[in-house]
Scaffold this motif. Structure first.
Motif, PDB file in Angstrom:
ATOM      1  N   LEU A  86       0.827  -1.210   0.000  1.00  0.00           N
ATOM      2  CA  LEU A  86       0.000   0.000   0.000  1.00  0.00           C
ATOM      3  C   LEU A  86       0.862   1.261   0.000  1.00  0.00           C
ATOM      4  N   VAL A  87       1.884   1.267   0.833  1.00  0.00           N
ATOM      5  CA  VAL A  87       2.791   2.422   0.893  1.00  0.00           C
ATOM      6  C   VAL A  87       3.534   2.576  -0.427  1.00  0.00           C
ATOM      7  N   THR A  88       3.994   1.462  -0.984  1.00  0.00           N
ATOM      8  CA  THR A  88       4.734   1.498  -2.249  1.00  0.00           C
ATOM      9  C   THR A  88       3.830   1.932  -3.389  1.00  0.00           C
ATOM     10  N   ARG A  89       2.607   1.439  -3.407  1.00  0.00           N
ATOM     11  CA  ARG A  89       1.622   1.859  -4.423  1.00  0.00           C
ATOM     12  C   ARG A  89       1.460   3.368  -4.419  1.00  0.00           C
ATOM     13  N   ASP A  90       1.267   3.951  -3.242  1.00  0.00           N
ATOM     14  CA  ASP A  90       1.051   5.397  -3.142  1.00  0.00           C
ATOM     15  C   ASP A  90       2.297   6.172  -3.557  1.00  0.00           C
ATOM     16  N   TYR A  91       3.463   5.667  -3.167  1.00  0.00           N
ATOM     17  CA  TYR A  91       4.730   6.317  -3.520  1.00  0.00           C
ATOM     18  C   TYR A  91       4.922   6.336  -5.032  1.00  0.00           C
ATOM     19  N   CYS A  92       4.700   5.187  -5.674  1.00  0.00           N
ATOM     20  CA  CYS A  92       4.897   5.109  -7.127  1.00  0.00           C
ATOM     21  C   CYS A  92       3.872   5.954  -7.875  1.00  0.00           C
ATOM     22  N   ALA A  93       2.636   5.984  -7.383  1.00  0.00           N
ATOM     23  CA  ALA A  93       1.609   6.808  -8.033  1.00  0.00           C
ATOM     24  C   ALA A  93       1.961   8.288  -7.946  1.00  0.00           C
ATOM     25  N   GLN A  94       2.455   8.715  -6.806  1.00  0.00           N
ATOM     26  CA  GLN A  94       2.857  10.108  -6.657  1.00  0.00           C
ATOM     27  C   GLN A  94       4.047  10.427  -7.556  1.00  0.00           C
ATOM     28  N   ARG A  95       4.981   9.485  -7.621  1.00  0.00           N
ATOM     29  CA  ARG A  95       6.156   9.710  -8.456  1.00  0.00           C
ATOM     30  C   ARG A  95       5.778   9.755  -9.933  1.00  0.00           C
ATOM     31  N   GLN A  96       4.842   8.896 -10.347  1.00  0.00           N
ATOM     32  CA  GLN A  96       4.376   8.911 -11.735  1.00  0.00           C
ATOM     33  C   GLN A  96       3.707  10.240 -12.059  1.00  0.00           C
ATOM     34  N   GLU A  97       2.878  10.722 -11.148  1.00  0.00           N
ATOM     35  CA  GLU A  97       2.191  11.993 -11.365  1.00  0.00           C
ATOM     36  C   GLU A  97       3.188  13.144 -11.445  1.00  0.00           C
ATOM     37  N   SER A  98       4.198  13.114 -10.593  1.00  0.00           N
ATOM     38  CA  SER A  98       5.209  14.174 -10.611  1.00  0.00           C
ATOM     39  C   SER A  98       5.966  14.193 -11.928  1.00  0.00           C
ATOM     40  N   ARG A  99       6.270  13.004 -12.431  1.00  0.00           N
ATOM     41  CA  ARG A  99       7.021  12.931 -13.692  1.00  0.00           C
ATOM     42  C   ARG A  99       6.175  13.390 -14.879  1.00  0.00           C
ATOM     43  N   THR A 100       4.939  12.927 -14.930  1.00  0.00           N
ATOM     44  CA  THR A 100       4.115  13.284 -16.083  1.00  0.00           C
ATOM     45  C   THR A 100       3.732  14.759 -16.060  1.00  0.00           C
ATOM     46  N   SER A 101       3.737  15.370 -14.879  1.00  0.00           N
ATOM     47  CA  SER A 101       3.413  16.790 -14.792  1.00  0.00           C
ATOM     48  C   SER A 101       4.633  17.675 -15.027  1.00  0.00           C
ATOM     49  N   GLY A 102       5.815  17.043 -15.146  1.00  0.00           N
ATOM     50  CA  GLY A 102       7.032  17.802 -15.394  1.00  0.00           C
ATOM     51  C   GLY A 102       7.786  18.220 -14.152  1.00  0.00           C
ATOM     52  N   ASP A 103       7.323  17.752 -12.966  1.00  0.00           N
ATOM     53  CA  ASP A 103       8.006  18.118 -11.720  1.00  0.00           C
ATOM     54  C   ASP A 103       9.181  17.219 -11.391  1.00  0.00           C
ATOM     55  N   GLY A 104       9.359  16.132 -12.151  1.00  0.00           N
ATOM     56  CA  GLY A 104      10.428  15.189 -11.839  1.00  0.00           C
ATOM     57  C   GLY A 104      10.151  14.509 -10.519  1.00  0.00           C
TER      58      GLY A 104
END
Length: 546
Positions: free
Chosen positions: A358-376
């Protein structure tokens, strides 16, 4: 009817890892996989440091280090642009892992999943696991003593039944086993369908010398992704689509070529490739989603890997989390099957691994969103190394209160119950080893220099139970080089700690504890041994369970 102690459904990364780890602990499983061979695609692109610790203990470090490294080893850049010829809106580089010498005996590897799986397959075969590729699980029934599986040989069409004491479902994100058991999933965010379009093209001119590994593009549609396959000129374009119609019907050869050229922003020579040689299909669809199964255990069936959780690809933690699932479930299953632990020990698998997912799922989802939004990755609160090494695992198999899924910074690990033991270098009879190596063969009781009474009690308790356990003291059986281990693990005087076979600390002594009473009680509780008949080491055969 043929029988096996453990049936593993799925011969991919996680299923083969489970087979290697079980066979290495004396339980020879049967692996069935519906496909004729291992993956042809680099679904995962790297093994993190925790996975390499696990594989190192399984004798795989050398073979994996000698295997061809991923093309992404040489290509670290991530960009965002409208298309490959348009001005770059953002540019970042994958961070190097840094110096891990004080934190782990292992090093992460950039090696593709389609390279890792054959190495695992060969190691599983060497250890005596039975592997049946081209064999499909048609259905299963279970009762209080095991699972009856219906299997199909896809070449001959022959069906047969097989009996297993336990079944590990590592059959992927669409898991027929999970579906048959009616286990739902907890999702976050929205799911999106993508189609993979593999192609060959020389893009060196468009990249202008940049070593681009991944590009987030606005064409042919927003959120398109482009990454390398297995060499400098092979690529895969990942295009979002609505999924209402089968991908192979929507993405004709003409549309695939048009999509690739739109993403490149130039009319370059492109050769479309098949993901499965010998088959006419050009494309393959997949779902970018984030979910965790609501249960990891249903009777005699346990879920692992993508059957239990799916992570967004950013961070590369999906497959690595699955390897850690395999590590956790394998040592527990091996002891239960061999009669050294009670069935209830397997309940700890879900209690420990699901919160981590659950923690890893949330971490990866946040990281994916940051990357696709251009925030790295700038907005991430937890560093990748701590996500790999610092997660807590608590259950009845740890004699201390705590919360599974909590994260301790990797640099602050010290040997608290419920955490991976901190790495420190010791010198044994055969040379230098890590504290993590102490439990490669089973449990380990590690005591401070004056803790001889704990060592004697541990050996006596292990002998009485036929349990694989080593025991020793710092600066006695194991030389503590420079006193680092004692300081790092906070062991002094007569103190002791107990390591599980997965390298997690499950107990620490307290002042006033009676070794002859405390250790047997700890081992019996951790291993859910209530109701088991105690047997001597001579009565419990150490031979393989087949």
């Amino acid at each position: 009817m043929t029988e096996t102690p453990v049936l593993i459904c799925g011969g991919g990364l996680v299923g083969l890892s489970t087979a290697v780890l079980l066979a290495g602990r004396g339980v020879r499983p049967l692996v069935v996989e519906r496909h004729p061979g291992t993956s042809l695609l680099p679904k995962g692109r790297g093994l993190n440091v925790r996975s390499m610790e696990i594989y190192g203990a399984a004798g795989l470090a050398g073979a994996l280090a000698a295997a061809p490294q991923s093309v992404l080893t040489r290509c670290t850049e991530v960009i965002r642009a409208r298309d490959l010829c348009a001005p770059v809106e953002s540019r970042s580089a994958r961070q190097a892992p840094g110096n891990l010498a004080g934190l782990s005996p292992a090093k992460p590897l950039m090696v593709d999943q389609n390279v890792v799986e054959p190495v695992l397959r060969e190691r599983a075969r060497q250890l005596g696991a039975q592997l049946e590729f081209g064999t499909e699980l048609l259905g299963l029934d279970q009762d209080a003593s095991g699972v009856t599986a219906r299997l199909l040989d896809r070449d001959s069409g022959r069906e047969r039944e097989l009996r297993a004491r336990y079944l590990v479902a590592a059959d992927g994100h669409r898991s027929p086993v999970r579906e048959a058991l009616g286990i739902g999933v907890d999702r976050i965010g929205r799911s999106r369908q993508f189609v993979n379009i593999p192609f060959r093209a020389d893009l060196s001119g468009l990249l202008a010398g940049h070593r681009t590994a991944l590009a987030y593009l606005g064409r042919p549609v927003p959120d398109t992704m482009l990454t390398r396959l297995d060499n400098e000129e092979t690529w895969v374009l990942m295009v979002p689509f609505d999924g209402a119609t089968a991908a192979e019907e929507v993405f004709t050869r003409e549309r695939c070529a048009h999509s690739v050229r739109a993403a490149l922003g130039a009319d370059v020579d492109v050769e479309l490739l098949s993901l499965n040689p010998g088959e006419p299909t050009l494309v393959q669809s997949w779902e970018l989603s984030s979910w965790v199964a609501r249960r990891y255990r249903a009777g005699r069936v346990l879920l692992a890997g993508d059957a239990a959780h799916v992570m967004a690809p950013a961070g590369g933690l999906g497959g690595n989390t699955g390897v850690q699932d395999a590590h956790n479930v394998a040592w527990k299953l091996s002891l239960v099957v061999r009669g050294l632990a009670g069935d209830a020990l397997l309940d700890s698998y879900e209690l420990e691994r699901r919160p981590v997912a659950l923690v890893t799922r949330d971490y990866c989802a946040q990281r994916q969103e940051s990357r696709t939004s251009g925030d790295g990755d700038r907005s991430m609160a937890v560093d990748p190394l701590s996500m790999s090494l610092g997660y807590h695992q608590f259950s009845a198999a740890v004699r201390a209160p705590g919360t599974s899924g909590a994260i301790t910074p990797a640099s602050e690990l010290w040997g608290a119950p419920g955490t991976r033991v901190a790495h420190a270098v010791l010198r044994g009879r055969d040379g230098e080893i890590s504290t993590l190596d102490l439990c490669a063969g089973g449990f380990c009781l590690l005591a401070a220099a004056d803790g001889e009474k704990w060592v004697r009690a541990a050996r006596a308790a292990a002998e009485e139970r036929g349990l694989p356990l080593s025991a020793g003291r710092l600066d006695k059986e194991w030389e503590d080089i420079g006193g680092v281990a004692a300081a790092t693990l906070r062991l002094s005087g007569e103190q002791a700690l107990l390591l599980r076979p997965d390298g997690y600390v499950c107990w620490r002594s307290e002042e006033g504890d009676d070794p002859g009473r405390a250790l047997p009680e700890v081992l019996d509780t951790v291993l859910a041994r209530e109701g088991l008949v105690t047997a001597s080491h001579n009565e419990r055969s150490a031979s393989d369970v087949r």
